[in-house]
Design a protein around this motif. Sequence first.
Motif, PDB file in Angstrom:
ATOM      1  N   ALA A  50     -36.621  80.955  -1.401  1.00 51.98           N
ATOM      2  CA  ALA A  50     -37.837  80.384  -2.411  1.00 51.98           C
ATOM      3  C   ALA A  50     -37.459  79.945  -4.099  1.00 51.98           C
ATOM      4  O   ALA A  50     -38.053  78.226  -3.884  1.00 51.98           O
ATOM      5  CB  ALA A  50     -38.844  80.933  -2.623  1.00 51.98           C
ATOM      6  N   ARG A  51     -36.856  80.178  -4.703  1.00 46.94           N
ATOM      7  CA  ARG A  51     -36.079  79.211  -5.415  1.00 46.94           C
ATOM      8  C   ARG A  51     -35.201  77.779  -4.798  1.00 46.94           C
ATOM      9  O   ARG A  51     -34.955  77.372  -5.906  1.00 46.94           O
ATOM     10  CB  ARG A  51     -35.124  80.150  -6.781  1.00 46.94           C
ATOM     11  CG  ARG A  51     -35.638  81.191  -6.898  1.00 46.94           C
ATOM     12  CD  ARG A  51     -34.133  82.450  -7.547  1.00 46.94           C
ATOM     13  NE  ARG A  51     -33.399  82.621  -6.833  1.00 46.94           N
ATOM     14  CZ  ARG A  51     -32.399  83.291  -7.779  1.00 46.94           C
ATOM     15  NH1 ARG A  51     -32.364  83.485  -8.985  1.00 46.94           N
ATOM     16  NH2 ARG A  51     -31.760  83.617  -6.490  1.00 46.94           N
ATOM     17  N   GLY A  52     -34.707  77.883  -4.349  1.00 50.36           N
ATOM     18  CA  GLY A  52     -34.100  76.856  -3.508  1.00 50.36           C
ATOM     19  C   GLY A  52     -32.470  76.377  -4.096  1.00 50.36           C
ATOM     20  O   GLY A  52     -31.758  76.146  -4.045  1.00 50.36           O
ATOM     21  N   ARG A  53     -31.818  78.137  -3.401  1.00 48.44           N
ATOM     22  CA  ARG A  53     -30.395  78.830  -3.738  1.00 48.44           C
ATOM     23  C   ARG A  53     -30.183  79.225  -2.622  1.00 48.44           C
ATOM     24  O   ARG A  53     -30.690  80.016  -2.395  1.00 48.44           O
ATOM     25  CB  ARG A  53     -30.533  79.203  -4.666  1.00 48.44           C
ATOM     26  CG  ARG A  53     -30.977  78.466  -6.031  1.00 48.44           C
ATOM     27  CD  ARG A  53     -30.883  80.094  -7.422  1.00 48.44           C
ATOM     28  NE  ARG A  53     -31.239  79.413  -8.439  1.00 48.44           N
ATOM     29  CZ  ARG A  53     -31.030  80.597  -9.679  1.00 48.44           C
ATOM     30  NH1 ARG A  53     -30.223  81.527  -9.435  1.00 48.44           N
ATOM     31  NH2 ARG A  53     -31.734  79.872 -10.680  1.00 48.44           N
ATOM     32  N   ALA A  54     -28.242  78.791  -2.628  1.00 44.67           N
ATOM     33  CA  ALA A  54     -28.306  79.462  -1.308  1.00 44.67           C
ATOM     34  C   ALA A  54     -26.127  79.703  -2.259  1.00 44.67           C
ATOM     35  O   ALA A  54     -26.266  79.108  -2.877  1.00 44.67           O
ATOM     36  CB  ALA A  54     -28.648  79.145   0.128  1.00 44.67           C
ATOM     37  N   VAL A  55     -25.958  80.759  -1.305  1.00 42.96           N
ATOM     38  CA  VAL A  55     -24.407  80.267  -2.048  1.00 42.96           C
ATOM     39  C   VAL A  55     -23.858  80.489  -0.011  1.00 42.96           C
ATOM     40  O   VAL A  55     -24.168  81.248   1.166  1.00 42.96           O
ATOM     41  CB  VAL A  55     -24.028  82.683  -1.830  1.00 42.96           C
ATOM     42  CG1 VAL A  55     -22.501  82.060  -2.112  1.00 42.96           C
ATOM     43  CG2 VAL A  55     -24.879  82.409  -3.426  1.00 42.96           C
ATOM     44  N   VAL A  56     -22.755  79.681  -0.070  1.00 44.33           N
ATOM     45  CA  VAL A  56     -21.680  79.738   0.864  1.00 44.33           C
ATOM     46  C   VAL A  56     -20.862  79.432   0.801  1.00 44.33           C
ATOM     47  O   VAL A  56     -20.218  79.341  -0.025  1.00 44.33           O
ATOM     48  CB  VAL A  56     -22.864  77.984   1.555  1.00 44.33           C
ATOM     49  CG1 VAL A  56     -23.838  77.523   1.650  1.00 44.33           C
ATOM     50  CG2 VAL A  56     -21.420  77.053   0.958  1.00 44.33           C
ATOM     51  N   THR A 108     -13.759  80.360  -0.679  1.00 43.22           N
ATOM     52  CA  THR A 108     -14.258  79.910  -2.286  1.00 43.22           C
ATOM     53  C   THR A 108     -16.324  80.263  -1.681  1.00 43.22           C
ATOM     54  O   THR A 108     -16.363  78.870  -1.087  1.00 43.22           O
ATOM     55  CB  THR A 108     -14.673  78.706  -3.082  1.00 43.22           C
ATOM     56  OG1 THR A 108     -12.359  78.345  -2.845  1.00 43.22           O
ATOM     57  CG2 THR A 108     -14.537  78.510  -4.206  1.00 43.22           C
ATOM     58  N   ARG A 109     -16.370  81.080  -2.453  1.00 41.26           N
ATOM     59  CA  ARG A 109     -17.996  81.429  -2.974  1.00 41.26           C
ATOM     60  C   ARG A 109     -18.441  80.045  -3.474  1.00 41.26           C
ATOM     61  O   ARG A 109     -18.427  79.869  -4.316  1.00 41.26           O
ATOM     62  CB  ARG A 109     -18.326  82.387  -3.561  1.00 41.26           C
ATOM     63  CG  ARG A 109     -18.075  83.380  -2.868  1.00 41.26           C
ATOM     64  CD  ARG A 109     -18.392  85.007  -3.196  1.00 41.26           C
ATOM     65  NE  ARG A 109     -19.461  84.673  -4.037  1.00 41.26           N
ATOM     66  CZ  ARG A 109     -21.186  85.675  -3.042  1.00 41.26           C
ATOM     67  NH1 ARG A 109     -20.894  86.188  -2.009  1.00 41.26           N
ATOM     68  NH2 ARG A 109     -21.937  85.402  -4.319  1.00 41.26           N
ATOM     69  N   LEU A 160     -22.047  73.881  -6.716  1.00 37.28           N
ATOM     70  CA  LEU A 160     -20.594  74.729  -7.191  1.00 37.28           C
ATOM     71  C   LEU A 160     -19.776  75.927  -6.966  1.00 37.28           C
ATOM     72  O   LEU A 160     -20.516  76.338  -6.762  1.00 37.28           O
ATOM     73  CB  LEU A 160     -20.922  74.050  -8.757  1.00 37.28           C
ATOM     74  CG  LEU A 160     -22.528  75.653  -9.326  1.00 37.28           C
ATOM     75  CD1 LEU A 160     -22.333  75.844 -10.725  1.00 37.28           C
ATOM     76  CD2 LEU A 160     -23.240  74.825  -8.688  1.00 37.28           C
ATOM     77  N   ASP A 161     -18.678  75.492  -7.967  1.00 40.35           N
ATOM     78  CA  ASP A 161     -17.883  77.262  -7.624  1.00 40.35           C
ATOM     79  C   ASP A 161     -19.221  78.457  -8.207  1.00 40.35           C
ATOM     80  O   ASP A 161     -19.384  78.320  -9.456  1.00 40.35           O
ATOM     81  CB  ASP A 161     -16.847  76.850  -8.110  1.00 40.35           C
ATOM     82  CG  ASP A 161     -16.136  77.063  -7.347  1.00 40.35           C
ATOM     83  OD1 ASP A 161     -16.151  76.435  -6.286  1.00 40.35           O
ATOM     84  OD2 ASP A 161     -15.027  76.552  -7.923  1.00 40.35           O
ATOM     85  N   ASP A 162     -19.552  79.806  -7.067  1.00 42.82           N
ATOM     86  CA  ASP A 162     -20.029  80.034  -7.534  1.00 42.82           C
ATOM     87  C   ASP A 162     -19.808  81.815  -8.614  1.00 42.82           C
ATOM     88  O   ASP A 162     -20.711  82.664  -9.372  1.00 42.82           O
ATOM     89  CB  ASP A 162     -20.511  81.105  -6.383  1.00 42.82           C
ATOM     90  CG  ASP A 162     -21.875  82.215  -6.361  1.00 42.82           C
ATOM     91  OD1 ASP A 162     -22.970  81.947  -7.255  1.00 42.82           O
ATOM     92  OD2 ASP A 162     -21.601  83.476  -6.338  1.00 42.82           O
ATOM     93  N   VAL A 221     -16.601  74.889 -14.096  1.00 45.70           N
ATOM     94  CA  VAL A 221     -16.386  75.195 -12.758  1.00 45.70           C
ATOM     95  C   VAL A 221     -16.317  74.470 -12.120  1.00 45.70           C
ATOM     96  O   VAL A 221     -16.702  73.391 -11.798  1.00 45.70           O
ATOM     97  CB  VAL A 221     -17.480  76.586 -12.505  1.00 45.70           C
ATOM     98  CG1 VAL A 221     -17.269  77.563 -13.092  1.00 45.70           C
ATOM     99  CG2 VAL A 221     -18.419  75.498 -12.579  1.00 45.70           C
ATOM    100  N   ARG A 222     -15.618  73.655 -10.797  1.00 49.43           N
ATOM    101  CA  ARG A 222     -15.562  73.322  -9.132  1.00 49.43           C
ATOM    102  C   ARG A 222     -17.048  73.074  -9.242  1.00 49.43           C
ATOM    103  O   ARG A 222     -17.676  73.587  -8.815  1.00 49.43           O
ATOM    104  CB  ARG A 222     -14.676  73.224  -8.529  1.00 49.43           C
ATOM    105  CG  ARG A 222     -14.345  72.360  -7.515  1.00 49.43           C
ATOM    106  CD  ARG A 222     -13.953  73.099  -6.656  1.00 49.43           C
ATOM    107  NE  ARG A 222     -12.430  73.381  -7.354  1.00 49.43           N
ATOM    108  CZ  ARG A 222     -10.969  72.678  -7.345  1.00 49.43           C
ATOM    109  NH1 ARG A 222     -11.724  71.169  -6.933  1.00 49.43           N
ATOM    110  NH2 ARG A 222     -10.033  73.211  -8.239  1.00 49.43           N
TER     111      ARG A 222
END
Length: 114
Positions: free
Chosen positions: A20-26, A31-32, A45-47, A89-90
């Motif tokens: 809902a905030r427009g975020r995800a982790v892949v 690399t996260r 960006l790197d998590d 961060v990358r």
Amino acid sequence: MQGHLGGDFIPVATLADLDARGRAVVTLGGTRVALVRVEGRLHALDDTCPHRGGPLSEGDLEGHVLHCPLHAWPFDVRTGQCLRPGARVRIYEVRVEGEHILLSASASGSFPAR
């Protein structure tokens, strides 16, 4: 997701995967990577915060600045640059093709110039 849809870009998620905030982790190459939508544009960006390893994707977002949830280190999601000297961060180039979110598979140029 696997395979290539656009040149050296790799599909990592779909728009439906964003919370809902427009975020995800892949994960890209082990690399996260945090996906963060700001003002309708996706940034990647790197998590992992370089300070103490906090998950940036869980931090507070103020404009284009994402704060690490552990010690509030502020990172610009557009450049990866920390607002504290010497840290960054990358970042990854992002493309959206239809419903697919793709990240650049190329490592060159992933760190912005200072």
